[in-house]
Design an enzyme around this catalytic site. Structure first.
Site, PDB file in Angstrom:
ATOM      1  N   GLY A 256       6.920   4.087   3.832  1.00 37.36           N
ATOM      2  CA  GLY A 256       7.635   5.429   4.262  1.00 37.36           C
ATOM      3  C   GLY A 256       9.090   5.333   4.925  1.00 37.36           C
ATOM      4  O   GLY A 256       9.494   4.449   4.953  1.00 37.36           O
ATOM      5  N   GLY A 257       9.779   6.378   5.448  1.00 40.89           N
ATOM      6  CA  GLY A 257      11.098   6.157   6.033  1.00 40.89           C
ATOM      7  C   GLY A 257      11.378   4.777   7.066  1.00 40.89           C
ATOM      8  O   GLY A 257      12.316   4.618   7.369  1.00 40.89           O
TER       9      GLY A 257
ATOM     10  N   GLY B 231       8.977   2.266   7.821  1.00 41.51           N
ATOM     11  CA  GLY B 231       7.676   1.228   7.446  1.00 41.51           C
ATOM     12  C   GLY B 231       6.934   0.965   6.114  1.00 41.51           C
ATOM     13  O   GLY B 231       7.023   1.379   5.610  1.00 41.51           O
TER      14      GLY B 231
ATOM     15  N   LEU C  21       1.091  -0.897   0.334  1.00 38.90           N
ATOM     16  CA  LEU C  21      -0.255   0.163  -0.211  1.00 38.90           C
ATOM     17  C   LEU C  21       0.578   0.907   0.079  1.00 38.90           C
ATOM     18  O   LEU C  21       0.510   1.895  -0.228  1.00 38.90           O
ATOM     19  CB  LEU C  21      -0.394   0.454   1.459  1.00 38.90           C
ATOM     20  CG  LEU C  21      -1.910  -1.061   0.995  1.00 38.90           C
ATOM     21  CD1 LEU C  21      -2.931  -0.670   2.925  1.00 38.90           C
ATOM     22  CD2 LEU C  21      -3.499  -0.510   0.735  1.00 38.90           C
ATOM     23  N   GLY C  22       1.584   1.116   0.581  1.00 38.02           N
ATOM     24  CA  GLY C  22       2.927   2.595   0.973  1.00 38.02           C
ATOM     25  C   GLY C  22       4.095   2.023   1.313  1.00 38.02           C
ATOM     26  O   GLY C  22       4.165   0.837   2.272  1.00 38.02           O
TER      27      GLY C  22
ATOM     28  N   ASP D 256       0.882  14.572  13.309  1.00 42.32           N
ATOM     29  CA  ASP D 256       1.293  14.370  11.817  1.00 42.32           C
ATOM     30  C   ASP D 256      -0.152  14.489  10.881  1.00 42.32           C
ATOM     31  O   ASP D 256      -0.928  14.279   9.907  1.00 42.32           O
ATOM     32  CB  ASP D 256       1.754  12.981  11.315  1.00 42.32           C
ATOM     33  CG  ASP D 256       2.525  13.357  10.371  1.00 42.32           C
ATOM     34  OD1 ASP D 256       2.622  14.608   9.643  1.00 42.32           O
ATOM     35  OD2 ASP D 256       2.815  12.225   9.936  1.00 42.32           O
TER      36      ASP D 256
ATOM     37  N   LYS E 114       1.448  -3.568   8.901  1.00 42.27           N
ATOM     38  CA  LYS E 114       2.395  -2.314   8.711  1.00 42.27           C
ATOM     39  C   LYS E 114       3.836  -3.257   9.426  1.00 42.27           C
ATOM     40  O   LYS E 114       3.999  -3.520  10.070  1.00 42.27           O
ATOM     41  CB  LYS E 114       2.015  -1.305   9.707  1.00 42.27           C
ATOM     42  CG  LYS E 114       3.007   0.078   9.193  1.00 42.27           C
ATOM     43  CD  LYS E 114       2.037   1.514  10.286  1.00 42.27           C
ATOM     44  CE  LYS E 114       2.603   2.769   9.540  1.00 42.27           C
ATOM     45  NZ  LYS E 114       2.628   4.111  10.329  1.00 42.27           N
TER      46      LYS E 114
ATOM     47  N   THR F  83       3.860  -0.070   4.471  1.00 45.18           N
ATOM     48  CA  THR F  83       2.197  -1.634   4.566  1.00 45.18           C
ATOM     49  C   THR F  83       1.791  -2.276   3.632  1.00 45.18           C
ATOM     50  O   THR F  83       1.735  -2.088   2.298  1.00 45.18           O
ATOM     51  CB  THR F  83       1.509  -0.130   4.595  1.00 45.18           C
ATOM     52  OG1 THR F  83       1.340   1.357   4.261  1.00 45.18           O
ATOM     53  CG2 THR F  83       2.348   0.680   6.425  1.00 45.18           C
TER      54      THR F  83
END
Length: 265
Positions: free
Chosen positions: A42-43, A45, A39-40, A162, A64, A47
């Site tokens: 980031g720095g 993790g 799904l995505g 956030d 996650k 998902t």
């Protein structure tokens, strides 16, 4: 299809394969969750969309995976601490219907995982990109919907830290707004000396001044929500809506005929 969770592999495998055909890793996480797609990332993790085999309806959920990209033992240790804290926050707050519920938190092969409710819908950023700027009535509805969620979060002494359009999803089923990604969230101590400075975290363009100095408070979330509204009204980067020389917001100059009353402004 099943997605391999090995960060060095990530091969897509046919259904019913128990082990990855490329690296040999087990595909069924803790004998329960099949990862289906990424799904995505980031720095800290990645998902995955996944299926819960333990429930009769085989519902979707989100896995996650803690996957630090940062360098340095201290940075990675801090990230691991934040990941564990995210699970704690979700367990505390996930009973609210507009916050994803935590299903599980565990470690496998020295990797941390949390499993949470999958929210089907579009983020406010996706809505903005596909449908254009929001009008005043849409912003009012957004605030009425989200302020009660924030009130719940803050009543548990938690600050999200956030809030931005990418972290707000309009749930397809009932059109309610859901606040997601508590990876930066923090529990405020009941009593804290004003001199204590915490970790600087959050998305810079939506960050309140005190949060950018490591002194986030409940009001910092309200600031970020306000900046989110300015972005949705103008479709411009918040940095471009603030005049640094004059030290004031100039978002009204960027409305392009999108009327906003003085009251809401």
């Amino acid at each position: 299809m099943s997605q391999c969770l090995n960060p060095e592999c990530l091969t897509i495998n046919p259904d019913n394969f128990q082990f990855c055909q490329k690296c040999g890793d087990k595909l069924l996480l803790v004998e329960r969750y099949w990862a289906k797609s990424i799904l995505g990332q980031g720095g800290f993790g990645r998902t995955f969309l996944a299926v819960d085999e333990f429930k009769p309806s085989k519902p979707f959920c989100v896995i996650k995976q803690f996957l630090p990209q940062a360098q340095g033992t201290e940075t990675v240790a801090k990230a691991a601490e934040l990941f564990a804290q995210e699970a704690e926050r979700l367990e505390l707050l996930g009973k609210h219907p507009q916050i994803p519920e935590l299903y599980a938190y565990f470690s496998v092969d020295s990797r941390q995982y949390l499993v949470q409710e999958f929210i089907k819908g579009e983020t406010l950023q996706q809505e903005l990109d596909s449908r254009g700027v929001f009008n005043e009535s849409q912003i009012r509805e957004l605030l009425i919907d989200l302020l009660s969620v924030l009130q719940f979060v803050h009543s548990h002494n938690v600050i999200h830290r956030d809030i931005k359009p990418e972290n707000i999803i309009r749930r397809e089923a009932d059109k309610k707004l859901v606040l997601v990604d508590f990876g930066a969230a923090k529990v405020l101590p009941k009593t804290q000396r004003r001199t204590v400075t915490g970790t600087v975290i959050g998305s810079a363009e939506y960050c309140a001044p005190e949060q950018s100095m490591g002194k986030a408070k409940s009001g910092s979330d309200l600031y970020s929500l306000g900046v989110t509204c300015l972005h949705l009204l103008t479709q411009m980067n918040p940095f471009d809506l603030y005049d640094v020389m004059e030290m004031e917001w100039v978002w009204r100059d960027c409305l392009n005929g999108n009327f906003v009353s003085d009251e809401l402004g």
